[in-house]
Design a protein around this motif. Structure first.
Motif: not given
Length: 175
Positions: A86-89, A132-135, A22-26, A44-45
């Motif tokens: 999305x900010x998911x994860x 470093x972890x910025x998706x 629904x939104x950008x995951x990465x 990334x996935x």
């Protein structure tokens, strides 16, 4: 789902890839061609899946590539693109770091890991780990965070950080 496309930016071919629901995951990008972009998208996935995000790799057109491109070119401010993420994860800490960075450090500016850490009430090392972890590179401008004694690190390559800063008019490390 995913979408990939190449854009010309300052005379360079920039491949941008987005993973989205629904939104950008990465987001990821490549200055080294489509093959390198696809490798980065696979990593990334995998990263997102380890964090519980359902990621589909079905290729489908989206409006998100143009959004990333427009932020990259300065047509849209980074903070205006936050609603597409999305900010998911993410951990609550990571989300806070990304939101503060995106809202407070605008195009053409940089901030040190230490200064950002002081704003957040944490350590420079914790800020560096979040960067470093910025998706969401480009939209969440981790390239604008620099070391106290130099440009600092960047995934996948420091040259990519220099390219982004150059586009934004930061001369100290790009001239």
């Amino acid at each position: 789902m995913m979408d990939v496309r190449a854009f010309s930016v300052n005379g360079r071919e920039v491949w941008i890839g987005v993973l989205y629901g629904e939104r950008i995951d990465g987001i990821t990008y490549s200055l080294d061609g489509r093959e390198f972009l696809m490798e980065r998208l696979a990593l990334l996935a995998e990263f997102l899946r380890r964090r519980g995000v359902e990621v589909g790799l079905e290729m489908r057109d989206s409006p998100y590539l143009e959004l990333v491109r427009d932020v990259l070119l300065g047509r849209i401010e980074n903070r205006a693109a936050l609603g597409a993420l999305s900010f998911n994860g993410l951990t609550p800490f990571e989300r806070k770091v990304y939101e503060v960075l995106t809202k407070k450090v605008t195009r053409g500016e940089v901030v040190s890991y230490g200064a950002l850490a002081r704003t957040l009430g944490t350590s420079p090392r914790a800020v560096g780990g979040a960067m470093k972890r910025n998706p969401y590179p480009i939209l969440v401008p981790c390239h604008r965070v620099v070391a106290g004694d130099g440009i600092g690190n960047y995934t996948p390559k420091v040259e990519y950080k220099m390219f982004l800063l150059e586009i934004e008019g930061v001369k100290k490390w790009t001239g």
